[in-house]
Write a protein that holds these residues in place. Structure first.
Motif, PDB file in Angstrom:
ATOM      1  N   ALA A 275       0.808  -1.223   0.000  1.00 60.26           N
ATOM      2  CA  ALA A 275       0.000   0.000   0.000  1.00 60.26           C
ATOM      3  C   ALA A 275       0.836   1.265   0.000  1.00 60.26           C
ATOM      4  CB  ALA A 275      -0.902   0.010   1.237  1.00 60.26           C
ATOM      5  N   ASN A 276       2.156   1.134   0.032  1.00 63.31           N
ATOM      6  CA  ASN A 276       3.016   2.314   0.124  1.00 63.31           C
ATOM      7  C   ASN A 276       3.063   3.061  -1.212  1.00 63.31           C
ATOM      8  OD1 ASN A 276       3.686   1.934   2.813  1.00 63.31           O
ATOM      9  ND2 ASN A 276       5.439   0.633   2.340  1.00 63.31           N
ATOM     10  N   ARG A 277       1.950   3.717  -1.536  1.00 62.75           N
ATOM     11  CA  ARG A 277       1.847   4.423  -2.809  1.00 62.75           C
ATOM     12  C   ARG A 277       2.484   5.806  -2.692  1.00 62.75           C
ATOM     13  NH1 ARG A 277      -2.810   2.215  -1.404  1.00 62.75           N
ATOM     14  NH2 ARG A 277      -3.701   4.206  -0.695  1.00 62.75           N
ATOM     15  N   PRO A 278       3.470   6.109  -3.522  1.00 62.86           N
ATOM     16  CA  PRO A 278       4.082   7.448  -3.471  1.00 62.86           C
ATOM     17  C   PRO A 278       3.063   8.546  -3.771  1.00 62.86           C
ATOM     18  CG  PRO A 278       5.417   5.932  -4.773  1.00 62.86           C
ATOM     19  CD  PRO A 278       4.103   5.246  -4.539  1.00 62.86           C
ATOM     20  N   VAL A 279       3.249   9.687  -3.156  1.00 59.13           N
ATOM     21  CA  VAL A 279       2.432  10.866  -3.414  1.00 59.13           C
ATOM     22  C   VAL A 279       3.364  11.983  -3.875  1.00 59.13           C
ATOM     23  CG1 VAL A 279       0.891  12.590  -2.427  1.00 59.13           C
ATOM     24  CG2 VAL A 279       0.712  10.191  -1.699  1.00 59.13           C
ATOM     25  N   GLU A 280       3.256  12.346  -5.142  1.00 53.09           N
ATOM     26  CA  GLU A 280       4.129  13.361  -5.739  1.00 53.09           C
ATOM     27  C   GLU A 280       5.609  13.041  -5.501  1.00 53.09           C
ATOM     28  OE1 GLU A 280       2.910  17.184  -4.355  1.00 53.09           O
ATOM     29  OE2 GLU A 280       0.871  16.995  -5.152  1.00 53.09           O
ATOM     30  N   GLY A 281       5.940  11.773  -5.668  1.00 51.07           N
ATOM     31  CA  GLY A 281       7.319  11.343  -5.509  1.00 51.07           C
ATOM     32  C   GLY A 281       7.745  11.108  -4.075  1.00 51.07           C
ATOM     33  N   TYR A 282       6.844  11.320  -3.134  1.00 50.21           N
ATOM     34  CA  TYR A 282       7.130  11.122  -1.698  1.00 50.21           C
ATOM     35  C   TYR A 282       6.905   9.650  -1.374  1.00 50.21           C
ATOM     36  CZ  TYR A 282       6.821  12.097   3.362  1.00 50.21           C
ATOM     37  OH  TYR A 282       7.006  12.130   4.722  1.00 50.21           O
ATOM     38  N   THR A 283       7.968   8.931  -1.057  1.00 53.84           N
ATOM     39  CA  THR A 283       7.921   7.478  -0.919  1.00 53.84           C
ATOM     40  C   THR A 283       7.924   7.042   0.549  1.00 53.84           C
ATOM     41  OG1 THR A 283      10.321   7.207  -0.885  1.00 53.84           O
ATOM     42  CG2 THR A 283       9.240   7.283  -3.067  1.00 53.84           C
ATOM     43  N   ALA A 284       7.632   5.775   0.748  1.00 54.51           N
ATOM     44  CA  ALA A 284       7.709   5.211   2.096  1.00 54.51           C
ATOM     45  C   ALA A 284       9.128   5.319   2.646  1.00 54.51           C
ATOM     46  CB  ALA A 284       7.257   3.752   2.077  1.00 54.51           C
ATOM     47  N   GLU A 285      10.124   5.128   1.776  1.00 54.47           N
ATOM     48  CA  GLU A 285      11.514   5.260   2.224  1.00 54.47           C
ATOM     49  C   GLU A 285      11.805   6.674   2.708  1.00 54.47           C
ATOM     50  OE1 GLU A 285      11.093   1.651  -0.092  1.00 54.47           O
ATOM     51  OE2 GLU A 285      10.523   3.725  -0.536  1.00 54.47           O
ATOM     52  N   ASP A 286      11.189   7.672   2.072  1.00 45.25           N
ATOM     53  CA  ASP A 286      11.324   9.048   2.554  1.00 45.25           C
ATOM     54  C   ASP A 286      10.729   9.189   3.956  1.00 45.25           C
ATOM     55  OD1 ASP A 286      12.508   9.985   0.174  1.00 45.25           O
ATOM     56  OD2 ASP A 286      10.547  10.354  -0.745  1.00 45.25           O
ATOM     57  N   VAL A 287       9.575   8.578   4.168  1.00 39.34           N
ATOM     58  CA  VAL A 287       8.936   8.622   5.481  1.00 39.34           C
ATOM     59  C   VAL A 287       9.846   8.010   6.537  1.00 39.34           C
ATOM     60  CG1 VAL A 287       6.968   7.824   6.851  1.00 39.34           C
ATOM     61  CG2 VAL A 287       6.629   8.552   4.478  1.00 39.34           C
ATOM     62  N   TYR A 288      10.418   6.845   6.214  1.00 42.29           N
ATOM     63  CA  TYR A 288      11.281   6.166   7.184  1.00 42.29           C
ATOM     64  C   TYR A 288      12.515   6.998   7.492  1.00 42.29           C
ATOM     65  CZ  TYR A 288       8.507   2.165   5.470  1.00 42.29           C
ATOM     66  OH  TYR A 288       7.493   1.321   5.091  1.00 42.29           O
ATOM     67  N   GLN A 289      13.099   7.604   6.468  1.00 39.41           N
ATOM     68  CA  GLN A 289      14.297   8.429   6.650  1.00 39.41           C
ATOM     69  C   GLN A 289      13.989   9.621   7.553  1.00 39.41           C
ATOM     70  OE1 GLN A 289      17.531   7.878   5.261  1.00 39.41           O
ATOM     71  NE2 GLN A 289      18.091   9.525   6.687  1.00 39.41           N
ATOM     72  N   GLU A 290      12.885  10.301   7.300  1.00 43.10           N
ATOM     73  CA  GLU A 290      12.514  11.453   8.114  1.00 43.10           C
ATOM     74  C   GLU A 290      12.280  11.055   9.569  1.00 43.10           C
ATOM     75  OE1 GLU A 290      10.306  14.058   4.601  1.00 43.10           O
ATOM     76  OE2 GLU A 290       9.110  12.933   6.050  1.00 43.10           O
ATOM     77  N   LEU A 291      11.595   9.927   9.759  1.00 45.78           N
ATOM     78  CA  LEU A 291      11.303   9.478  11.120  1.00 45.78           C
ATOM     79  C   LEU A 291      12.584   9.120  11.872  1.00 45.78           C
ATOM     80  CD1 LEU A 291       8.807   8.944  12.946  1.00 45.78           C
ATOM     81  CD2 LEU A 291       8.978   6.537  12.255  1.00 45.78           C
ATOM     82  N   ALA A 292      13.505   8.438  11.181  1.00 46.66           N
ATOM     83  CA  ALA A 292      14.773   8.078  11.808  1.00 46.66           C
ATOM     84  C   ALA A 292      15.550   9.324  12.231  1.00 46.66           C
ATOM     85  CB  ALA A 292      15.611   7.225  10.852  1.00 46.66           C
TER      86      ALA A 292
END
Length: 337
Positions: A275-292
């Motif tokens: 379900a990790n659908r990118p939104v305007e190029g914003y990926t799940a990996e980006d989410v994980y990086q920001e959270l870390a």
């Protein structure tokens, strides 16, 4: 922490605290029960299992009453719902948390709201893993099959699980597998840092779509749990995304952060997701990086947890030692009181 005792030849109570099973799929439940019976279990199905209307098996009070009755029935040793659903949260206000005996409850997805609420409010360990209908195969893959080994662990003992060799990319219902899942893709656990990662702490988690709704209500009091049940041990969160876009995933993680759920946390594990659908190029990996970066915590992702099978059995409240290196992972769970 209170860890239930798993009995050989246990009687399994099957109740539907979320969705029941429509009549066209009753055979799935019957086959699952038959498989368990052939392996030495007794199985007792409640009425809610066979019912489904308006996105739930029955009205909330009816579902809660059946769950409470099975939990307090001495002839039933553990609870496994048939599967998950959408509206389990409706029953939480009717659960008799003060009278819950020590029994295993096993499930995932929508059921994870019940699992997490029980553990946080009572200190009773609960099991995030397979549901009933996925035990209907001629055999289970080695990762799924560990549910029984994990639940058989005694207080003070430990159990080790390894990352799966392969996972399922898509369902192939037209070509059923003897072990239910079609395991075709190599499993590879990843870390945000890209380096070998070790983390330790008490496990808590579930389906983030669902458990995020416990933040800020009496069923999601993580601070109380830390203080009264785990001696202020750090927490390792395991989370899996069923249906959230990357922006909704980000919103949910920020909500958990602002609610204090990541305070005194030693790391986060995130399951594979389709379900990790990118939104305007914003990926799940980006989410994980920001959270870390925000939390300054190690984050591991694409683990064996959730809706992209197979999945490990994670025990809410167990003390875990997790190691990830070169795509492989191990999870040692200690049933530490």
């Amino acid at each position: 922490m209170n860890f239930p005792v798993f009995k050989e030849g246990a009687t399994i109570g099957v109740t539907a605290p979320s969705s029941g099973v429509p009549s066209a799929l009753h055979d799935l439940v019957k086959l699952s029960c038959s498989r368990l019976q052939s392996r030495g279990f007794d199985v007792v199905c409640g009425e809610t299992v066979w019912m489904q209307e308006k996105a739930k098996s029955a009205p909330a009070q009816v579902r809660a009453n059946e769950f409470n009755a099975m939990m307090n029935n001495d002839a039933i040793d553990m609870i496994i719902p048939p599967w998950s659903g959408e509206l389990l949260i409706e029953i939480l206000e009717y659960i008799d948390f003060e009278q819950l005996p020590s029994k295993w409850i096993l499930g995932y997805s929508d059921v994870s709201a019940l699992l997490l609420a029980v553990t946080l409010k009572t200190g009773l360990a609960t099991a995030h893993g397979t549901n009933l209908v996925d035990l209907r195969g001629e055999y289970s893959d080695e990762t799924t099959a560990m549910w029984q080994v994990v639940l058989s662990t005694k207080t003070g003992e430990s159990v080790l699980q390894h990352s799966s060799p392969k996972y399922q990319k898509e369902w192939k219902h037209a070509a059923p597998s003897p072990c239910i899942y079609h395991l075709t893709e190599p499993t590879y656990w990843k870390t945000v840092s890209g380096a070998k990662t070790n983390l330790q702490g008490r496990l808590l988690g579930g389906c983030i779509d669902i458990i995020r709704h416990l933040t800020g209500i009496p069923f999601g009091d993580v601070r109380h749990f830390q203080k009264h049940f785990i001696h202020q041990d750090p927490i390792v969160w395991y989370l899996e995304n069923c249906e959230l876009s990357t922006t909704d995933l980000r919103r949910s993680l920020v909500q958990m952060k602002l609610a204090g759920w990541f305070e005194h946390c030693s790391g986060i594990l995130l399951g594979r997701s389709s379900a990790n659908r990118p939104v305007e190029g914003y990926t799940a990996e980006d989410v994980y990086q920001e959270l870390a970066e925000e939390l300054r915590l190690p984050i591991v992702y694409d683990i064996d947890c959730g809706h992209v099978p197979p999945q490990m059995t994670f025990i809410n409240g167990a003390y875990a030692e997790i190691e990830v290196d070169e795509g492989k992972g191990t999870v040692k769970q200690v049933f530490k009181p």
